[in-house]
Design a protein around this motif. Structure first.
Motif, PDB file in Angstrom:
ATOM      1  N   UNK A 169      18.576   7.814   0.919  1.00 54.51           N
ATOM      2  CA  UNK A 169      17.485   8.618   1.474  1.00 54.51           C
ATOM      3  C   UNK A 169      16.136   8.077   1.008  1.00 54.51           C
ATOM      4  N   UNK A 170      16.060   7.657  -0.229  1.00 50.97           N
ATOM      5  CA  UNK A 170      14.805   7.089  -0.743  1.00 50.97           C
ATOM      6  C   UNK A 170      14.442   5.813   0.012  1.00 50.97           C
ATOM      7  N   UNK A 171      15.435   4.974   0.293  1.00 51.47           N
ATOM      8  CA  UNK A 171      15.160   3.762   1.066  1.00 51.47           C
ATOM      9  C   UNK A 171      14.658   4.110   2.465  1.00 51.47           C
ATOM     10  N   UNK A 172      15.247   5.136   3.083  1.00 44.22           N
ATOM     11  CA  UNK A 172      14.786   5.566   4.405  1.00 44.22           C
ATOM     12  C   UNK A 172      13.343   6.059   4.348  1.00 44.22           C
ATOM     13  N   UNK A 173      13.008   6.815   3.306  1.00 47.92           N
ATOM     14  CA  UNK A 173      11.641   7.316   3.153  1.00 47.92           C
ATOM     15  C   UNK A 173      10.655   6.165   2.982  1.00 47.92           C
ATOM     16  N   UNK A 174      11.053   5.145   2.239  1.00 47.66           N
ATOM     17  CA  UNK A 174      10.180   4.007   1.979  1.00 47.66           C
ATOM     18  C   UNK A 174      10.060   3.078   3.182  1.00 47.66           C
ATOM     19  N   UNK A 175      10.911   3.259   4.180  1.00 46.45           N
ATOM     20  CA  UNK A 175      10.937   2.361   5.337  1.00 46.45           C
ATOM     21  C   UNK A 175       9.891   2.714   6.392  1.00 46.45           C
ATOM     22  N   UNK A 176       8.835   3.394   6.014  1.00 47.80           N
ATOM     23  CA  UNK A 176       7.785   3.773   6.952  1.00 47.80           C
ATOM     24  C   UNK A 176       6.452   3.103   6.643  1.00 47.80           C
ATOM     25  N   UNK A 177       6.411   1.978   5.917  1.00 47.33           N
ATOM     26  CA  UNK A 177       5.111   1.431   5.513  1.00 47.33           C
ATOM     27  C   UNK A 177       4.336   0.828   6.675  1.00 47.33           C
ATOM     28  N   UNK A 178       3.023   0.959   6.588  1.00 49.10           N
ATOM     29  CA  UNK A 178       2.118   0.348   7.560  1.00 49.10           C
ATOM     30  C   UNK A 178       1.120  -0.485   6.764  1.00 49.10           C
ATOM     31  N   UNK A 179       1.045  -1.763   7.055  1.00 48.96           N
ATOM     32  CA  UNK A 179       0.130  -2.646   6.355  1.00 48.96           C
ATOM     33  C   UNK A 179       0.800  -3.366   5.202  1.00 48.96           C
ATOM     34  N   UNK A 180       0.216  -4.484   4.835  1.00 53.79           N
ATOM     35  CA  UNK A 180       0.848  -5.313   3.819  1.00 53.79           C
ATOM     36  C   UNK A 180       0.875  -4.641   2.453  1.00 53.79           C
ATOM     37  N   UNK A 181      -0.138  -3.847   2.111  1.00 51.03           N
ATOM     38  CA  UNK A 181      -0.156  -3.157   0.813  1.00 51.03           C
ATOM     39  C   UNK A 181       0.976  -2.145   0.721  1.00 51.03           C
ATOM     40  N   UNK A 182       1.162  -1.374   1.782  1.00 49.31           N
ATOM     41  CA  UNK A 182       2.216  -0.355   1.794  1.00 49.31           C
ATOM     42  C   UNK A 182       3.598  -1.001   1.733  1.00 49.31           C
ATOM     43  N   UNK A 183       3.779  -2.105   2.441  1.00 51.79           N
ATOM     44  CA  UNK A 183       5.064  -2.823   2.373  1.00 51.79           C
ATOM     45  C   UNK A 183       5.290  -3.319   0.946  1.00 51.79           C
TER      46      UNK A 183
END
Length: 161
Positions: free
Chosen positions: A89-103
């Motif tokens: 679930x944590x990986x799914x939550x983290x899979x929403x990044x936008x932009x290189x900083x968020x990734x």
């Protein structure tokens, strides 16, 4: 006392930082991105071999290996979570990044849970295999003089999306 995968005592410099653990690896791009350090876009921007296009490619691969890239199948993300011992679930939550900083921050969140030891790198190698980027990682056991497969079970569900 810290021990390696083979049970041998590992000496570790406690002053080693998270950033230094991933220096000169493809994950260095994520560490730099998480801190807002974009690599050079033009030849005169910065010295060295660190280019924006390379940082982007490394971030893309690192996010897939860490299981935080968008577009990964649930089965593959679950397999990665299992190998990395991270909550799916944590990986799914983290899979929403936008932009290189968020990734970069998403990848570093996962890397921070692993630490920078030899077992963490073995797990990351295994995940690179699960996403289909390279072959199965084997390691050399110097005591037995033999190549050994990963200590992690091969999930049948690990098919690239």
């Amino acid at each position: 006392m810290r021990v390696g995968p083979d049970g041998a005592d590992m000496q570790r410099d406690e002053t080693e930082t998270f950033e230094r653990s991933f220096e000169s690896t493809l994950f260095e791009a994520a560490v730099d991105a998480s801190q807002g350090r974009a690599w050079a876009r033009e030849p005169g921007d910065a010295p060295g071999e660190r280019w924006w296009s390379t940082q982007g490619r490394h971030l893309s691969l690192a996010s897939r290996i860490a299981g935080v890239a968008g577009g990964l199948s649930d089965r593959l993300r679950e397999a990665i979570a299992s190998v990395l011992s991270v909550d799916t679930l944590r990986l799914r939550e983290l899979a929403q990044p936008v932009g290189y900083r968020a990734v970069g921050r998403a990848v570093c969140t996962v890397l921070g849970r692993l630490g920078g030891n030899a077992l963490a790198f073995a797990r990351l190698l295994r995940c690179g295999h699960l996403i289909g980027h390279w072959g199965e990682p084997l390691h050399w056991d110097p005591k037995r003089h033999a190549l050994e497969r990963s200590p992690f079970p091969h999930p049948d569900t690990a098919a690239p999306s």
